[in-house]
Motif scaffolding. Sequence first.
Motif, PDB file in Angstrom:
ATOM      1  N   VAL A  15     -52.726  29.185 -43.563  1.00 36.84           N
ATOM      2  CA  VAL A  15     -54.171  28.922 -43.529  1.00 36.84           C
ATOM      3  C   VAL A  15     -54.536  27.470 -43.803  1.00 36.84           C
ATOM      4  O   VAL A  15     -55.610  27.031 -43.391  1.00 36.84           O
ATOM      5  CB  VAL A  15     -54.965  29.836 -44.496  1.00 36.84           C
ATOM      6  CG1 VAL A  15     -54.804  31.278 -44.128  1.00 36.84           C
ATOM      7  CG2 VAL A  15     -54.623  29.588 -45.929  1.00 36.84           C
ATOM      8  N   LEU A  19     -58.266  24.977 -42.600  1.00 40.88           N
ATOM      9  CA  LEU A  19     -59.372  24.595 -43.473  1.00 40.88           C
ATOM     10  C   LEU A  19     -59.907  23.227 -43.076  1.00 40.88           C
ATOM     11  O   LEU A  19     -59.151  22.367 -42.617  1.00 40.88           O
ATOM     12  CB  LEU A  19     -58.914  24.556 -44.931  1.00 40.88           C
ATOM     13  CG  LEU A  19     -58.469  25.892 -45.525  1.00 40.88           C
ATOM     14  CD1 LEU A  19     -57.874  25.663 -46.903  1.00 40.88           C
ATOM     15  CD2 LEU A  19     -59.632  26.856 -45.593  1.00 40.88           C
ATOM     16  N   LEU A  35     -59.807  29.165 -52.331  1.00 44.15           N
ATOM     17  CA  LEU A  35     -59.588  30.310 -51.451  1.00 44.15           C
ATOM     18  C   LEU A  35     -59.090  31.515 -52.247  1.00 44.15           C
ATOM     19  O   LEU A  35     -59.541  32.644 -52.023  1.00 44.15           O
ATOM     20  CB  LEU A  35     -58.600  29.958 -50.335  1.00 44.15           C
ATOM     21  CG  LEU A  35     -58.383  31.029 -49.277  1.00 44.15           C
ATOM     22  CD1 LEU A  35     -59.698  31.433 -48.621  1.00 44.15           C
ATOM     23  CD2 LEU A  35     -57.393  30.540 -48.237  1.00 44.15           C
ATOM     24  N   VAL A  39     -61.029  35.044 -52.447  1.00 47.83           N
ATOM     25  CA  VAL A  39     -60.329  36.307 -52.143  1.00 47.83           C
ATOM     26  C   VAL A  39     -60.426  37.252 -53.336  1.00 47.83           C
ATOM     27  O   VAL A  39     -60.702  38.445 -53.169  1.00 47.83           O
ATOM     28  CB  VAL A  39     -58.858  36.038 -51.755  1.00 47.83           C
ATOM     29  CG1 VAL A  39     -58.058  37.332 -51.711  1.00 47.83           C
ATOM     30  CG2 VAL A  39     -58.789  35.318 -50.413  1.00 47.83           C
ATOM     31  N   TYR A  65     -67.458  28.908 -50.255  1.00 49.91           N
ATOM     32  CA  TYR A  65     -67.510  30.089 -49.390  1.00 49.91           C
ATOM     33  C   TYR A  65     -68.619  29.946 -48.347  1.00 49.91           C
ATOM     34  O   TYR A  65     -68.396  30.192 -47.161  1.00 49.91           O
ATOM     35  CB  TYR A  65     -67.741  31.358 -50.220  1.00 49.91           C
ATOM     36  CG  TYR A  65     -68.105  32.544 -49.375  1.00 49.91           C
ATOM     37  CD1 TYR A  65     -67.144  33.190 -48.607  1.00 49.91           C
ATOM     38  CD2 TYR A  65     -69.416  33.001 -49.295  1.00 49.91           C
ATOM     39  CE1 TYR A  65     -67.483  34.265 -47.796  1.00 49.91           C
ATOM     40  CE2 TYR A  65     -69.764  34.062 -48.499  1.00 49.91           C
ATOM     41  CZ  TYR A  65     -68.788  34.690 -47.746  1.00 49.91           C
ATOM     42  OH  TYR A  65     -69.133  35.736 -46.938  1.00 49.91           O
ATOM     43  N   TRP A  68     -67.656  27.293 -45.701  1.00 49.13           N
ATOM     44  CA  TRP A  68     -66.604  27.759 -44.801  1.00 49.13           C
ATOM     45  C   TRP A  68     -67.103  28.867 -43.884  1.00 49.13           C
ATOM     46  O   TRP A  68     -66.694  28.951 -42.725  1.00 49.13           O
ATOM     47  CB  TRP A  68     -65.391  28.218 -45.594  1.00 49.13           C
ATOM     48  CG  TRP A  68     -64.625  27.088 -46.226  1.00 49.13           C
ATOM     49  CD1 TRP A  68     -64.760  25.754 -45.986  1.00 49.13           C
ATOM     50  CD2 TRP A  68     -63.592  27.196 -47.204  1.00 49.13           C
ATOM     51  NE1 TRP A  68     -63.878  25.034 -46.752  1.00 49.13           N
ATOM     52  CE2 TRP A  68     -63.147  25.885 -47.506  1.00 49.13           C
ATOM     53  CE3 TRP A  68     -62.994  28.267 -47.862  1.00 49.13           C
ATOM     54  CZ2 TRP A  68     -62.136  25.636 -48.422  1.00 49.13           C
ATOM     55  CZ3 TRP A  68     -61.990  28.013 -48.777  1.00 49.13           C
ATOM     56  CH2 TRP A  68     -61.562  26.705 -49.046  1.00 49.13           C
ATOM     57  N   ALA A  69     -67.986  29.710 -44.371  1.00 49.69           N
ATOM     58  CA  ALA A  69     -68.555  30.758 -43.525  1.00 49.69           C
ATOM     59  C   ALA A  69     -69.432  30.135 -42.437  1.00 49.69           C
ATOM     60  O   ALA A  69     -69.369  30.526 -41.269  1.00 49.69           O
ATOM     61  CB  ALA A  69     -69.355  31.744 -44.363  1.00 49.69           C
ATOM     62  N   THR A  73     -64.823  28.573 -40.508  1.00 55.22           N
ATOM     63  CA  THR A  73     -63.473  28.540 -41.053  1.00 55.22           C
ATOM     64  C   THR A  73     -62.850  29.938 -41.115  1.00 55.22           C
ATOM     65  O   THR A  73     -61.703  30.131 -40.711  1.00 55.22           O
ATOM     66  CB  THR A  73     -63.462  27.902 -42.459  1.00 55.22           C
ATOM     67  OG1 THR A  73     -63.881  26.543 -42.327  1.00 55.22           O
ATOM     68  CG2 THR A  73     -62.096  27.948 -43.094  1.00 55.22           C
ATOM     69  N   PHE A  74     -63.595  30.906 -41.598  1.00 60.49           N
ATOM     70  CA  PHE A  74     -63.048  32.256 -41.727  1.00 60.49           C
ATOM     71  C   PHE A  74     -62.795  32.884 -40.353  1.00 60.49           C
ATOM     72  O   PHE A  74     -61.833  33.628 -40.176  1.00 60.49           O
ATOM     73  CB  PHE A  74     -63.959  33.132 -42.585  1.00 60.49           C
ATOM     74  CG  PHE A  74     -64.037  32.664 -44.013  1.00 60.49           C
ATOM     75  CD1 PHE A  74     -62.913  32.618 -44.813  1.00 60.49           C
ATOM     76  CD2 PHE A  74     -65.241  32.238 -44.543  1.00 60.49           C
ATOM     77  CE1 PHE A  74     -62.982  32.171 -46.124  1.00 60.49           C
ATOM     78  CE2 PHE A  74     -65.322  31.796 -45.848  1.00 60.49           C
ATOM     79  CZ  PHE A  74     -64.188  31.762 -46.642  1.00 60.49           C
ATOM     80  N   GLU A  75     -63.635  32.566 -39.384  1.00 57.50           N
ATOM     81  CA  GLU A  75     -63.402  33.056 -38.021  1.00 57.50           C
ATOM     82  C   GLU A  75     -62.122  32.462 -37.449  1.00 57.50           C
ATOM     83  O   GLU A  75     -61.354  33.150 -36.772  1.00 57.50           O
ATOM     84  CB  GLU A  75     -64.593  32.722 -37.126  1.00 57.50           C
ATOM     85  CG  GLU A  75     -65.827  33.534 -37.458  1.00 57.50           C
ATOM     86  CD  GLU A  75     -67.004  33.168 -36.572  1.00 57.50           C
ATOM     87  OE1 GLU A  75     -66.795  32.797 -35.403  1.00 57.50           O
ATOM     88  OE2 GLU A  75     -68.134  33.240 -37.071  1.00 57.50           O
ATOM     89  N   MET A  77     -59.537  31.515 -39.172  1.00 53.56           N
ATOM     90  CA  MET A  77     -58.438  32.200 -39.863  1.00 53.56           C
ATOM     91  C   MET A  77     -58.162  33.559 -39.229  1.00 53.56           C
ATOM     92  O   MET A  77     -57.007  33.921 -39.006  1.00 53.56           O
ATOM     93  CB  MET A  77     -58.759  32.385 -41.344  1.00 53.56           C
ATOM     94  CG  MET A  77     -58.721  31.135 -42.157  1.00 53.56           C
ATOM     95  SD  MET A  77     -59.139  31.582 -43.872  1.00 53.56           S
ATOM     96  CE  MET A  77     -59.235  29.972 -44.602  1.00 53.56           C
ATOM     97  N   LEU A  78     -59.223  34.308 -38.958  1.00 47.32           N
ATOM     98  CA  LEU A  78     -59.065  35.626 -38.351  1.00 47.32           C
ATOM     99  C   LEU A  78     -58.431  35.524 -36.972  1.00 47.32           C
ATOM    100  O   LEU A  78     -57.481  36.245 -36.656  1.00 47.32           O
ATOM    101  CB  LEU A  78     -60.416  36.345 -38.270  1.00 47.32           C
ATOM    102  CG  LEU A  78     -60.399  37.699 -37.568  1.00 47.32           C
ATOM    103  CD1 LEU A  78     -59.494  38.676 -38.293  1.00 47.32           C
ATOM    104  CD2 LEU A  78     -61.817  38.246 -37.448  1.00 47.32           C
TER     105      LEU A  78
END
Length: 117
Positions: A15, A19, A35, A39, A65, A68-69, A73-75, A77-78
Amino acid sequence: MIRRHELSDAEWEFVRPLLPHAASGRKRLDDRMALIGIVWKFRTGSAWRDVRDRYGSWATLHTRYRRWAADGTFERMLRAAQAKADAARAADWMVSVDSTIVRAQLPGAQKSGLRKP
């Protein structure tokens, strides 16, 4: 020893490149610790203010958070995790959706003039 909610070195190496790069300036909480704290918050279902101090300030974690949302960023990662699983043929993408309908009757609905159809 890695705690239950913490990232292994292999997970972190996966990951880390996803970032956003930190702007230069004052010293900030390490991205890995941030992170891990994020989590931990979601895995335990805790409120932001209840995040353990060992992960940093709850306000810092919440801000990180949100950033990054908002920046995707989280997308990223997914999508990267899905691509890795696809390449390894380690995921079955069959999805089942439950379309059950539950009708609810509001308490006092008869008194307020609402009637069942």
